[in-house]
Write a protein that holds these residues in place. Structure first.
Motif, PDB file in Angstrom:
ATOM      1  N   VAL A 105       3.014   7.602  -0.814  1.00 39.41           N
ATOM      2  CA  VAL A 105       2.102   7.409  -1.940  1.00 39.41           C
ATOM      3  C   VAL A 105       0.840   8.254  -1.765  1.00 39.41           C
ATOM      4  N   GLU A 106       0.310   8.313  -0.533  1.00 39.10           N
ATOM      5  CA  GLU A 106      -0.925   9.066  -0.292  1.00 39.10           C
ATOM      6  C   GLU A 106      -0.794  10.536  -0.678  1.00 39.10           C
ATOM      7  N   GLU A 107       0.398  11.084  -0.566  1.00 42.36           N
ATOM      8  CA  GLU A 107       0.622  12.484  -0.921  1.00 42.36           C
ATOM      9  C   GLU A 107       0.726  12.692  -2.427  1.00 42.36           C
ATOM     10  N   ARG A 108       0.785  11.610  -3.183  1.00 42.67           N
ATOM     11  CA  ARG A 108       1.026  11.713  -4.617  1.00 42.67           C
ATOM     12  C   ARG A 108      -0.014  10.994  -5.469  1.00 42.67           C
ATOM     13  N   LEU A 109      -1.156  10.676  -4.890  1.00 41.78           N
ATOM     14  CA  LEU A 109      -2.170   9.933  -5.632  1.00 41.78           C
ATOM     15  C   LEU A 109      -2.783  10.739  -6.768  1.00 41.78           C
ATOM     16  N   ASP A 110      -2.597  12.055  -6.769  1.00 41.50           N
ATOM     17  CA  ASP A 110      -3.182  12.876  -7.828  1.00 41.50           C
ATOM     18  C   ASP A 110      -2.268  13.014  -9.033  1.00 41.50           C
ATOM     19  N   ARG A 111      -1.179  12.259  -9.065  1.00 37.60           N
ATOM     20  CA  ARG A 111      -0.233  12.356 -10.171  1.00 37.60           C
ATOM     21  C   ARG A 111       0.220  10.954 -10.581  1.00 37.60           C
ATOM     22  N   PRO A 112       0.835  10.823 -11.755  1.00 35.11           N
ATOM     23  CA  PRO A 112       1.336   9.502 -12.167  1.00 35.11           C
ATOM     24  C   PRO A 112       2.392   8.991 -11.183  1.00 35.11           C
ATOM     25  N   LEU A 113       2.360   7.682 -10.938  1.00 35.95           N
ATOM     26  CA  LEU A 113       3.323   7.050 -10.041  1.00 35.95           C
ATOM     27  C   LEU A 113       3.854   5.791 -10.700  1.00 35.95           C
ATOM     28  N   SER A 114       5.149   5.674 -10.805  1.00 35.74           N
ATOM     29  CA  SER A 114       5.726   4.468 -11.395  1.00 35.74           C
ATOM     30  C   SER A 114       6.281   3.567 -10.303  1.00 35.74           C
ATOM     31  N   VAL A 115       6.428   2.301 -10.627  1.00 34.94           N
ATOM     32  CA  VAL A 115       7.028   1.353  -9.693  1.00 34.94           C
ATOM     33  C   VAL A 115       8.460   1.758  -9.392  1.00 34.94           C
ATOM     34  N   ALA A 116       9.166   2.270 -10.395  1.00 37.61           N
ATOM     35  CA  ALA A 116      10.550   2.712 -10.185  1.00 37.61           C
ATOM     36  C   ALA A 116      10.623   3.843  -9.172  1.00 37.61           C
ATOM     37  N   GLU A 117       9.666   4.771  -9.213  1.00 35.76           N
ATOM     38  CA  GLU A 117       9.651   5.870  -8.251  1.00 35.76           C
ATOM     39  C   GLU A 117       9.415   5.354  -6.841  1.00 35.76           C
ATOM     40  N   MET A 118       8.470   4.430  -6.692  1.00 37.83           N
ATOM     41  CA  MET A 118       8.203   3.871  -5.370  1.00 37.83           C
ATOM     42  C   MET A 118       9.425   3.131  -4.843  1.00 37.83           C
ATOM     43  N   ALA A 119      10.048   2.334  -5.708  1.00 35.13           N
ATOM     44  CA  ALA A 119      11.233   1.581  -5.298  1.00 35.13           C
ATOM     45  C   ALA A 119      12.353   2.520  -4.880  1.00 35.13           C
ATOM     46  N   GLY A 120      12.560   3.567  -5.672  1.00 38.92           N
ATOM     47  CA  GLY A 120      13.634   4.508  -5.369  1.00 38.92           C
ATOM     48  C   GLY A 120      13.418   5.240  -4.063  1.00 38.92           C
ATOM     49  N   HIS A 121      12.156   5.530  -3.742  1.00 38.09           N
ATOM     50  CA  HIS A 121      11.873   6.281  -2.520  1.00 38.09           C
ATOM     51  C   HIS A 121      12.306   5.529  -1.271  1.00 38.09           C
ATOM     52  N   ILE A 122      12.183   4.211  -1.275  1.00 39.09           N
ATOM     53  CA  ILE A 122      12.560   3.441  -0.086  1.00 39.09           C
ATOM     54  C   ILE A 122      13.867   2.668  -0.291  1.00 39.09           C
ATOM     55  N   GLY A 123      14.611   3.023  -1.356  1.00 36.06           N
ATOM     56  CA  GLY A 123      15.967   2.515  -1.505  1.00 36.06           C
ATOM     57  C   GLY A 123      16.117   1.133  -2.081  1.00 36.06           C
ATOM     58  N   TYR A 124      15.220   0.741  -2.988  1.00 40.36           N
ATOM     59  CA  TYR A 124      15.310  -0.559  -3.641  1.00 40.36           C
ATOM     60  C   TYR A 124      15.508  -0.369  -5.145  1.00 40.36           C
TER      61      TYR A 124
END
Length: 321
Positions: A221-240
């Motif tokens: 997340v820290e590498e992407r704070l300058d752009r939009p972030l969705s809950v789906a993207e976060m979930a997908g990154h760690i396999g949920y």
């Protein structure tokens, strides 16, 4: 040099005491300046018996409190009994002198017995908040929060919540950059807001096969704070799946993923306000806010001052230090 005095009482909770020692008394090998001096005191200056039976000694008697800038009382055992009169008087005198008064876990009861919770907001371990409310009915006891910052009086929930409060104090005194550096060295989350829920007994929430890998998620997340972030993207990154991730995140951290990301954006903004000459508009963009208006609104909501006032206050405090 900011002098921190830890008051050790009989039945001392060693994990609480260890957090104080780590954040305010540990001498690191890094070349950064040492900002705190920690002294430990007990009534009479002799050792006290900790909750596990081990003896813990101090640097001196209660007169140590007379020279302190911050007094911290870690958790202890006989919380329902009044403090010895001399100890209560020493705590009260420190507060009257303008000293910042802090407690971790059941240390709040010591502040209460010293008459320091009257008319103030406070918290303690979730298992004994009812006792704190009963003993000190003029206090506003907040249930199931990590810590409460009520100006010169700060209290925390139990055990690990004391770590969060210690980091909050470091961040208030010396800024987000210093606090984050210490958090990374200590291998703990750099910031959990005080109003986040305490972890209660595992039987109070559905069992999950595994907790979320917070270190992995935070780094991404820290590498992407300058752009939009969705809950789906976060979930997908760690396999949920999105639904499973949201449910587990709320249960594990007491807040929603969306609110957590918003706080990470504001934490990054505080660092930039402290350490750069970027304009507020540039900082808003670098922290992923679509508009400066939205950034200012969220910053004020979470930090309680405007970005410009925060920068001005922090730099004035740094120059004074």
């Amino acid at each position: 040099m900011h002098r921190v005095a830890a008051l050790a009482l009989d039945g001392l909770v060693l994990l609480d005491f260890g957090a104080i020692s780590q954040f305010f008394g540990h001498r690191h090998r890094d070349p950064e300046p040492e900002n705190y001096e920690l002294v430990v005191c007990t009534e009479g200056g002799g050792p006290v018996t900790s909750a596990c039976g081990a003896a813990v000694g101090g640097h001196g008697d209660l007169d140590v409190l007379e020279q302190a800038d911050t007094v911290i009382v870690p958790g202890y055992g006989p919380i329902l009994e009044p403090l010895p009169e001399r100890t209560a008087s020493a705590l009260h005198a420190a507060a009257e002198r303008g000293c910042r008064m802090v407690s971790i876990c059941t240390g709040a009861f010591a502040l209460g017995h010293a008459g320091l919770l009257d008319g103030r907001r406070a918290t303690t371990h979730w298992a004994v908040t009812a006792d704190l409310r009963r003993l000190f009915p003029t206090a506003t006891v907040e249930d199931n929060v990590l810590y409460v910052d009520d100006g010169r009086l700060l209290t925390s929930g139990g055990v690990a919540a004391g770590i969060d409060l210690c980091l909050h104090i470091v961040r208030s005194d010396f800024g987000a950059e210093v606090a984050n550096k210490i958090a990374r060295r200590t291998l703990v989350a750099p910031h959990r807001a005080g109003d986040q829920a305490q972890f209660v007994e595992y039987g109070h929430r559905p069992a999950e096969p595994a907790d979320i890998d917070m270190a992995r998620l935070l780094s991404w997340v820290e590498e992407r704070l300058d752009r939009p972030l969705s809950v789906a993207e976060m979930a997908g990154h760690i396999g949920y799946s999105t639904r499973s991730f949201s449910r587990r995140f709320q249960a594990q951290f007491g807040t929603s993923p969306w609110r957590w990301v918003a706080r990470q954006r504001i934490l990054r903004a505080r660092q930039l306000l402290e350490s750069s000459d970027l304009t507020v508009e540039q900082i808003a963009a670098r922290c992923g806010f679509e508009t400066t208006v939205a950034f200012r609104r969220r910053f004020r909501e979470l930090v309680h001052v405007s970005p410009s006032d925060y920068r001005r206050a922090f730099r004035t405090r740094s120059e004074a230090s």
